[in-house]
Design a protein around this motif. Structure first.
Motif, PDB file in Angstrom:
ATOM      1  N   ILE A  19       0.984  -1.210  -0.074  1.00 58.25           N
ATOM      2  CA  ILE A  19       0.028   0.008  -0.153  1.00 58.25           C
ATOM      3  C   ILE A  19       0.964   1.135   0.033  1.00 58.25           C
ATOM      4  N   ARG A  20       0.550   2.318  -1.004  1.00 58.79           N
ATOM      5  CA  ARG A  20       1.363   3.249  -1.108  1.00 58.79           C
ATOM      6  C   ARG A  20       0.110   4.404  -0.931  1.00 58.79           C
ATOM      7  N   LEU A  21      -0.891   4.233  -1.222  1.00 55.86           N
ATOM      8  CA  LEU A  21      -2.174   5.345  -1.294  1.00 55.86           C
ATOM      9  C   LEU A  21      -3.165   4.762  -0.362  1.00 55.86           C
ATOM     10  N   LEU A  22      -3.807   5.702   0.550  1.00 58.11           N
ATOM     11  CA  LEU A  22      -5.034   5.404   1.239  1.00 58.11           C
ATOM     12  C   LEU A  22      -6.027   6.482   0.654  1.00 58.11           C
ATOM     13  N   SER A 101      -8.403   7.139 -12.334  1.00 57.05           N
ATOM     14  CA  SER A 101      -7.839   8.454 -12.591  1.00 57.05           C
ATOM     15  C   SER A 101      -6.779   8.934 -11.939  1.00 57.05           C
ATOM     16  N   LEU A 102      -7.031   8.868 -10.748  1.00 53.96           N
ATOM     17  CA  LEU A 102      -5.886   9.343  -9.632  1.00 53.96           C
ATOM     18  C   LEU A 102      -4.862   8.506  -9.693  1.00 53.96           C
ATOM     19  N   LEU A 103      -4.649   7.138  -9.779  1.00 56.31           N
ATOM     20  CA  LEU A 103      -3.494   6.250  -9.745  1.00 56.31           C
ATOM     21  C   LEU A 103      -2.955   6.307 -11.250  1.00 56.31           C
ATOM     22  N   SER A 104      -3.719   6.818 -12.123  1.00 58.12           N
ATOM     23  CA  SER A 104      -2.823   6.712 -13.423  1.00 58.12           C
ATOM     24  C   SER A 104      -2.129   8.059 -13.418  1.00 58.12           C
ATOM     25  N   GLU A 105      -2.518   9.282 -12.867  1.00 53.18           N
ATOM     26  CA  GLU A 105      -1.875  10.514 -12.460  1.00 53.18           C
ATOM     27  C   GLU A 105      -0.683  10.177 -11.651  1.00 53.18           C
ATOM     28  N   LEU A 106      -0.717   9.350 -10.741  1.00 49.68           N
ATOM     29  CA  LEU A 106       0.283   9.097  -9.734  1.00 49.68           C
ATOM     30  C   LEU A 106       1.417   7.837 -10.330  1.00 49.68           C
ATOM     31  N   ASN A 107       0.998   7.370 -11.246  1.00 51.31           N
ATOM     32  CA  ASN A 107       1.634   6.194 -11.657  1.00 51.31           C
ATOM     33  C   ASN A 107       1.643   5.041 -10.747  1.00 51.31           C
ATOM     34  N   MET A 108       0.706   4.785 -10.432  1.00 52.05           N
ATOM     35  CA  MET A 108       0.391   3.673  -9.397  1.00 52.05           C
ATOM     36  C   MET A 108      -0.605   2.480  -9.967  1.00 52.05           C
ATOM     37  N   ASP A 109      -0.797   1.358  -9.077  1.00 52.10           N
ATOM     38  CA  ASP A 109      -1.904   0.433  -9.593  1.00 52.10           C
ATOM     39  C   ASP A 109      -2.867   0.324  -8.458  1.00 52.10           C
ATOM     40  N   LEU A 110      -3.943  -0.294  -8.681  1.00 54.33           N
ATOM     41  CA  LEU A 110      -4.797  -0.778  -7.752  1.00 54.33           C
ATOM     42  C   LEU A 110      -4.280  -1.354  -6.537  1.00 54.33           C
ATOM     43  N   ARG A 111      -3.168  -2.503  -7.004  1.00 57.75           N
ATOM     44  CA  ARG A 111      -2.682  -3.273  -5.790  1.00 57.75           C
ATOM     45  C   ARG A 111      -1.986  -2.522  -4.580  1.00 57.75           C
ATOM     46  N   GLN A 112      -1.672  -0.904  -4.984  1.00 56.44           N
ATOM     47  CA  GLN A 112      -1.068  -0.188  -4.126  1.00 56.44           C
ATOM     48  C   GLN A 112      -1.755   0.538  -3.259  1.00 56.44           C
ATOM     49  N   THR A 113      -3.208   0.467  -3.365  1.00 57.64           N
ATOM     50  CA  THR A 113      -4.184   1.394  -2.847  1.00 57.64           C
ATOM     51  C   THR A 113      -4.917   0.698  -1.805  1.00 57.64           C
ATOM     52  N   ALA A 114      -5.175   1.296  -0.659  1.00 53.77           N
ATOM     53  CA  ALA A 114      -6.095   0.725   0.158  1.00 53.77           C
ATOM     54  C   ALA A 114      -7.335   1.856   0.115  1.00 53.77           C
ATOM     55  N   ALA A 125     -14.970   0.394  -5.909  1.00 51.89           N
ATOM     56  CA  ALA A 125     -13.510   0.604  -5.271  1.00 51.89           C
ATOM     57  C   ALA A 125     -13.082  -0.083  -4.099  1.00 51.89           C
ATOM     58  N   ILE A 126     -14.042  -0.701  -3.396  1.00 51.20           N
ATOM     59  CA  ILE A 126     -13.583  -1.375  -2.129  1.00 51.20           C
ATOM     60  C   ILE A 126     -13.316  -2.611  -2.898  1.00 51.20           C
ATOM     61  N   LYS A 127     -14.176  -3.130  -3.715  1.00 51.11           N
ATOM     62  CA  LYS A 127     -13.799  -4.822  -4.546  1.00 51.11           C
ATOM     63  C   LYS A 127     -12.386  -4.610  -5.061  1.00 51.11           C
ATOM     64  N   ARG A 128     -12.239  -3.415  -5.705  1.00 50.12           N
ATOM     65  CA  ARG A 128     -11.060  -3.710  -6.801  1.00 50.12           C
ATOM     66  C   ARG A 128      -9.506  -3.104  -6.158  1.00 50.12           C
ATOM     67  N   ALA A 129      -9.802  -2.322  -5.025  1.00 49.65           N
ATOM     68  CA  ALA A 129      -8.525  -1.985  -4.256  1.00 49.65           C
ATOM     69  C   ALA A 129      -7.535  -2.881  -4.051  1.00 49.65           C
ATOM     70  N   GLY A 130      -6.259  -3.057  -3.910  1.00 47.28           N
ATOM     71  CA  GLY A 130      -5.437  -3.840  -3.313  1.00 47.28           C
ATOM     72  C   GLY A 130      -5.922  -4.424  -1.743  1.00 47.28           C
ATOM     73  N   LEU A 131      -6.354  -3.322  -0.999  1.00 48.79           N
ATOM     74  CA  LEU A 131      -7.023  -3.675   0.105  1.00 48.79           C
ATOM     75  C   LEU A 131      -8.390  -2.925   0.563  1.00 48.79           C
ATOM     76  N   GLY A 132      -9.466  -3.552   0.278  1.00 51.05           N
ATOM     77  CA  GLY A 132     -10.864  -2.892   0.547  1.00 51.05           C
ATOM     78  C   GLY A 132     -11.167  -2.999   1.909  1.00 51.05           C
ATOM     79  N   ILE A 133     -11.500  -1.716   2.294  1.00 54.14           N
ATOM     80  CA  ILE A 133     -11.799  -1.644   3.754  1.00 54.14           C
ATOM     81  C   ILE A 133     -13.249  -0.858   3.718  1.00 54.14           C
ATOM     82  N   SER A 134     -14.033  -1.383   5.034  1.00 50.64           N
ATOM     83  CA  SER A 134     -15.150  -0.479   5.270  1.00 50.64           C
ATOM     84  C   SER A 134     -15.353  -0.368   6.477  1.00 50.64           C
ATOM     85  N   VAL A 135     -16.289   0.125   7.273  1.00 55.79           N
ATOM     86  CA  VAL A 135     -16.484   0.564   8.603  1.00 55.79           C
ATOM     87  C   VAL A 135     -17.793  -0.159   9.123  1.00 55.79           C
TER      88      VAL A 135
END
Length: 185
Positions: A19-22, A101-114, A125-135
């Motif tokens: 994870i590099r982006l929350l 869109s943001l990940l493209s701008e940051l040169n990241m992929d979904l795997r690097q995202t929570a 977004a929860i289902k596709r992110a590298g780590l999908g989180i809910s409350v």
């Protein structure tokens, strides 16, 4: 720390390592989901200061933070500015499209995202992110799709819980404690 995850702890921690982006939804995640309107029509929101410190600690550890919300609110811009969050996407009903869109701008992929959200616009977004989180205040059908459901509700420490765990599982926690133990924080 107690938490609910559909992943085994080793699998969860392995995903966290990347994870590099929350990315966070606002209403129901950063707030308790209530909207307050004054007599003049002005909308107000309530944010947790502890969540704010968690976000600052994440950023100091090199993990970027973004806000993706379906509503538009000047309070969100103010809160983001106070926390140094540079990536604020408001009025975005398709959260996955906004995230990609943001990940493209940051040169990241979904795997690097929570991604943390609490309702139907967050589901893809929860289902596709590298780590999908809910409350826990999210509907059951949202929680069931998340990799991890926080113990704390949105607006009541959920974001801080996420930040603390990401910092701990990525090995940053000893440095955080050391900084604050010596009065430098």
């Amino acid at each position: 720390m107690a938490f609910e995850s559909r992943l085994d702890l080793p699998v969860l921690i392995e995903r966290v390592r990347h994870i590099r982006l929350l990315a966070l939804d606002v209403d129901g995640v950063m707030t308790d989901g209530r909207l307050y309107f004054q007599a003049d029509g002005q909308e107000t929101k309530s944010f947790s200061t502890q969540d704010g410190l968690g976000i600052k600690l994440l950023r100091q550890a090199g993990i970027d933070v973004a806000i993706i919300t379906g509503r538009r609110s000047p309070m969100v811009d103010q809160r983001a500015e106070a926390l140094g969050i540079e990536h604020v996407m408001q009025g975005r009903d398709d959260k996955l499209e906004a995230l990609q869109s943001l990940l493209s701008e940051l040169n990241m992929d979904l795997r690097q995202t929570a991604y943390c959200g609490d309702d139907l616009p967050d589901l893809s977004a929860i289902k596709r992110a590298g780590l999908g989180i809910s409350v826990p205040n999210a509907p059951l059908y949202i929680r069931e799709c998340a990799d991890w459901v926080t113990e704390h509700a949105g607006g009541h420490g959920a974001v801080r819980e996420i930040c603390d765990n990401l910092l701990a599982w990525q090995g940053h926690w000893p440095a955080v404690l050391d900084t604050y133990s010596h009065g430098k924080g």
